[in-house]
Structures are given as structure tokens and as C-alpha cells.
Design a protein around this motif. Structure first.
Motif: not given
Length: 531
Positions: A280-289, A302-308, A331-341
Motif C-alpha cells: 500500500d501507499i501513504g499511511t496504509n503502507g507505513e509499517v510499525i514493528f 530485548f527492544s525493537i525500534d518500531e520504525n527501523t 509488522a503492522r501497518d497504519r490500517g491495522g493489517l499485520t504480518g508475522t515472522s
């Protein structure tokens, strides 16, 4: 009465647990080392037993009578958490001394056990006792948060996954968390998965497209249940807000990340970087870890930088407590969708613990006629490090008339290796040095002061082989003629010398008719007047 074929699996498990409560299981392994005996006993008891409850008949299981327990001053020595048990030497039994909470004692580690040693003296015997604590279903599953809120787009595709925060159940085995149940609804089903450590987590899987205009929000319930009897459960409320127009979930570029970090690494130490992209683009493509919560403590370490996506050290890492961490990533985008690893972090050990020496038994006096092999002291040595860093070697000065021998695991006996002579050496300073095999090695030492007690093994010696004396005739009876002197190299009473005349004759008369000797001073006196 219901027949056995009608019993449920839960009833069968409950009956087995009751049998275990009534019948203690023990294992004895005996080994003999000269005049010293060692045994290992194992008992099994359920947690939460009342104070004073019987654990096992130690005297019977070791083949000892009660007189031996009392004369040998039987007692519990080293071991962790020994406050939970008490040895009653008057009855020869081991009983519960304090309420035992298996979860507080061992957490999720199985099997859970207490290990300690019982020592007897005169002669020395060392026995190891292991008490396994069996779990009972005394905890219900619970969710760290009573309510979960997440947002998702109405364009989320069928099959989209939404992780559910894991429930926690401190119990283990069948009494631990076994299943998740989702409340009936038209949009989601629940799929369950297992973590590498055996714990279970669940994901909501979208089965029907969402329509924000029809249902702008959804309320769900997830119930976590265990396998105990009776069964226990916990519930979390899930509130789903439906948003518009975000139809792609973030995707990690790796399904598993691997990294290594050394224990005691300072806060802020870099570990690895994870990466995910969103089409996605815009805010829907911004990922938060973020980390998905499996166990609360991992967030503190442990800590994880939510942006990097940079993962770094946030707390104290101790290899002796945990050798590997497996963390779920989100990894969650601004729209609430989540990917996992997943990221696997291996901890490498450093030699950061000194050996600890504990004196279990020591008599500070030994007789000079003690035979070779006499046990002088029993010491316990432990090192909290692992592998080579925790391997211990005990040594003493080789010029001393002693040697150190390994007995049970982590136990060493200091024994006499030569005969003693108090007249040559009356006391010894014995330094025991424990060194681990780390690089560089760490060592600790303790010094024992041992005195050698005397035995009467030396005869008196005169300071001359013969004595000569002169006396004028017509002397007065009782007159001092001369004195003799002898010394004894023994000590105290053994060195006290008394003098006596040999029973001989002079001109047919006993020598005692002519002279006498003072038994204390050695002074020779005339008994009569000489002609």
C-alpha cells in the motif's frame, strides 16, 4: 457405580494423580567408597501438600536405623530451597516443612524437583535426595490484558490473519493451556499453533469479507482452557474496528531471522535488523514493528525500534538462566493489517561466575596415628557457568600429606595420604583451590587449619648413658647423692616422666636398702649411713 469403560480421560488422569499422592515413588542407588557410603533417593509428591505431610521414610530407604541417624548427627546440608523439607531424625522420615508451590519454585520447567544432601558423621556418609514436585491444576489460564482492540480494513482479504495475544497458564503438562475457543460469529475462525517451547497461541483468520457500512465494529470473545480436571478457563474480549481501503498486509522479507549475542552484553548492544514491506501507499503502507507477547520477560530483555526494525539489548542477559530466545515479530501497518515472522537469538556463554566452595563437614583435629585414607573434610564446589566454564578442578599443595578426591557430583573429600608425626609437624594450613576451565579461568580458595593430636609413641630418654657420684662415709640418712634427668618428645601427659629404681641387689641386699629416688625430680638419696 459407573464401570471403567464409562470414565472420561479427565477422570482417569485425576485417579492417577490421587494414586501418586498416596503412593510415593522412590529410587535408591548405592555406592561404597572405602569406609564412606553414598546413596541417591528420589521421591515424588504433589505440590500444595500440608506442612508435616510425609515425603518418605529416609531411614528405611537408606537401610539405616534411628540410632545411626542420631549418633551420626544426620542433617540436611547443601541444596537449593532446602527450607521446604525437614528431616525428623527421631522418626527417620522426611516431611514437608513449608507449602510448596510448583509454579513459584520452577515456573514452566519440567520435571520440577528439589535436590539436597543428607550427611552423617562417625563414619561420614553423604546421601543425595531428590524430591520431584508434581503439578496439580491450581491455576486457570489468563490473558495479560482483559480486552484487545485492533483495527482492520474492510478490504482485508479472506484468509488474513490476526494474532491473538497468548494466554498464560503457570501449570504444566495436561494442566497447562490446551485449547482456545472463539465465540460464534460470521466473520472469523480461530486457528491454533504451537511455539517451539510447546506453548500455544492462536490467530483469528478472516473467512468472510468485512463491510464497514454494515458492521463498523465487531465484538468477539476468545476462551483459553486447560486440560485439568476440573477444567479451568480464562477469557479475553476482542474488539475489531473495521476501516476503509487498506487491502495489503505487511510482509517480512524472511520467515525466520537468526542472531547471536553474548551474555552480559550492555544495554543498547545491536543484535539484528528485521525488515517488512507493505504494497500500500501513504499511511496504509507505513509499517510499525513490535514483538508479539509470548512471555512477558522477553519484552524487558530485548527492544525493537518500531520504525527501523533494529533489535537491541534492553536488559540483563544471563546464559545460565536462558540459552536461547525465540520471539514472534509483528509488522503492522497504519490500517491495522499485520504480518508475522520469528527471530531466534542464541546466547553465548562467558566465564563470569567464580567457583563457590562450601565446607560441609570438617574436624579441625586429627590423631597422629590416623590411618591413611582418613576423611578430614567434605567440601561442595559449584560454578553457575555452563559447559567448560562450569567444569571445576579442585587441588591442594602436593607437598602436604593429603589428597583430594571427587565423590558425588560437585563433592570432594579431603583425605590423609601419609602417616602423621606430631613431634615433627603439629598443625597444617591446608588451602583448597577450586578452578574452572574457562578462558581465562576463575578460581576460589578456602584454607583449613588442622591440628595433629598426640599419641604416646615416644619413650623417655636420659640425658646421659651413665651417672657417677661420690659420698663421704658416715653420711646422714636422707642425704642427696646426685640427680638424673630424662626428656620425652611427646606432649602433655604423654611427656610426663616419673623415675624409679630397678629392682637389683647389692651384696645380697636390695638396692632399696641403700638408696631411694624421688619419682618426680629424679634426685637420688641415701637411705642409711655408709661405712
Amino acid at each position: 457405580m459407573a464401570n471403567r469403560s464409562q470414565l472420561s480421560p479427565g477422570h482417569v488422569r485425576w485417579r492417577l494423580l490421587c494414586i501418586l499422592r498416596r503412593k510415593l515413588v522412590f529410587l535408591i542407588v548405592l555406592s561404597f567408597m572405602g569406609d564412606r557410603a553414598a546413596a541417591q533417593i528420589r521421591y515424588s509428591i504433589p505440590e500444595e501438600m500440608k506442612k508435616g505431610s510425609l515425603i518418605g521414610n529416609v531411614a528405611q530407604d537408606l537401610g539405616l536405623d534411628l540410632k545411626r541417624l542420631r549418633s551420626g548427627r544426620a542433617r540436611i546440608v547443601s541444596g537449593e530451597n532446602i527450607q521446604y523439607t525437614e528431616l525428623k531424625t527421631d522418626k527417620g522420615i522426611l516431611v514437608v516443612n513449608e507449602r510448596i508451590d510448583r509454579e513459584q519454585l520452577c515456573g514452566d520447567v519440567t520435571p520440577c524437583s528439589l535436590s539436597f544432601e543428607i550427611i552423617l558423621e562417625n563414619p561420614i556418609e553423604l546421601h543425595r535426595v531428590t524430591v520431584e514436585i508434581l503439578d496439580i491444576n491450581d491455576n486457570a489460564p489468563f490473558f495479560p490484558n482483559k480486552d484487545i482492540h485492533f483495527e482492520t480494513s474492510e478490504s482485508a482479504t479472506t484468509g488474513s490473519k490476526f494474532p491473538v495475544e497468548s494466554a498464560v497458564d503457570p501449570d504444566v503438562g495436561l494442566n497447562a493451556l490446551q485449547n482456545y475457543i472463539l465465540s460464534p460469529n460470521n466473520y472469523f475462525i480461530l486457528k491454533q499453533h504451537a511455539n517451539p517451547d510447546g506453548s500455544k497461541y492462536a490467530e483469528l483468520v478472516l473467512q468472510k469479507p468485512l463491510d464497514r457500512e454494515e458492521h463498523p465494529s465487531l465484538s468477539l470473545k476468545v476462551i483459553a482452557v486447560d486440560g485439568g480436571n476440573p477444567q479451568r478457563s480464562g477469557t479475553v474480549n476482542i474488539n475489531v474496528s473495521v476501516l476503509d481501503a487498506n487491502d495489503n498486509a505487511p510482509v517480512f522479507n524472511q520467515s525466520i531471522y537468526r542472531a547471536v549475542v553474548v551474555e552480559n552484553a550492555p544495554k543498547g548492544t545491536y543484535i539484528t535488523t528485521v525488515n517488512a514491506t507493505d504494497a500500500d501507499i501513504g499511511t496504509n503502507g507505513e509499517v510499525i514493528f513490535s514483538f508479539a507477547k509470548i512471555r512477558g520477560f522477553t519484552v524487558d530483555i530485548f527492544s525493537i525500534d518500531e520504525n527501523t526494525g533494529v533489535i537491541s539489548v534492553a536488559g540483563l542477559i544471563d546464559y545460565e538462566k536462558e540459552k536461547k530466545y525465540e520471539l514472534r515479530l509483528e509488522a503492522r501497518d497504519r490500517g491495522g493489517l499485520t504480518g508475522t515472522s520469528k527471530v531466534i537469538i542464541d546466547i553465548s556463554d562467558v566465564n563470569d561466575n567464580f567457583p563457590v566452595i562450601n565446607i560441609m563437614s570438617f574436624s579441625n583435629t586429627v590423631s597422629e596415628d590416623a590411618p591413611i585414607g582418613t576423611t578430614i573434610a567434605v567440601v561442595n564446589v559449584k560454578d553457575a557457568d555452563s559447559e567448560k566454564n562450569g567444569q571445576i578442578n579442585c587441588a591442594i599443595d602436593k607437598t602436604l600429606p593429603f589428597k583430594i578426591q571427587s565423590s558425588l557430583t560437585n563433592y570432594y573429600n579431603l583425605v590423609a595420604d601419609q602417616h602423621f608425626d606430631r613431634e615433627t609437624t603439629s598443625e597444617y594450613d591446608i588451602t583448597i583451590i577450586a578452578t574452572d576451565s574457562g578462558s581465562p579461568p576463575l578460581s576460589s580458595s578456602v584454607t583449613l587449619q588442622l591440628k595433629v593430636s598426640d599419641v604416646n609413641d615416644n619413650g623417655p630418654l636420659f640425658d646421659k648413658t651413665s651417672y657417677s657420684a661420690h659420698i663421704a662415709e658416715n653420711n646422714s640418712p636422707g642425704m642427696s647423692i646426685t640427680s638424673v634427668s630424662a626428656q620425652d618428645s611427646d606432649w602433655n601427659q604423654n611427656a610426663r616422666v616419673s623415675y624409679f629404681l630397678e629392682n637389683t641387689h647389692i651384696s645380697g641386699s636390695p638396692v632399696s636398702n641403700y638408696v631411694s629416688i624421688n619419682s618426680e625430680t629424679g634426685v637420688l638419696h641415701a637411705v642409711r649411713s655408709f661405712d
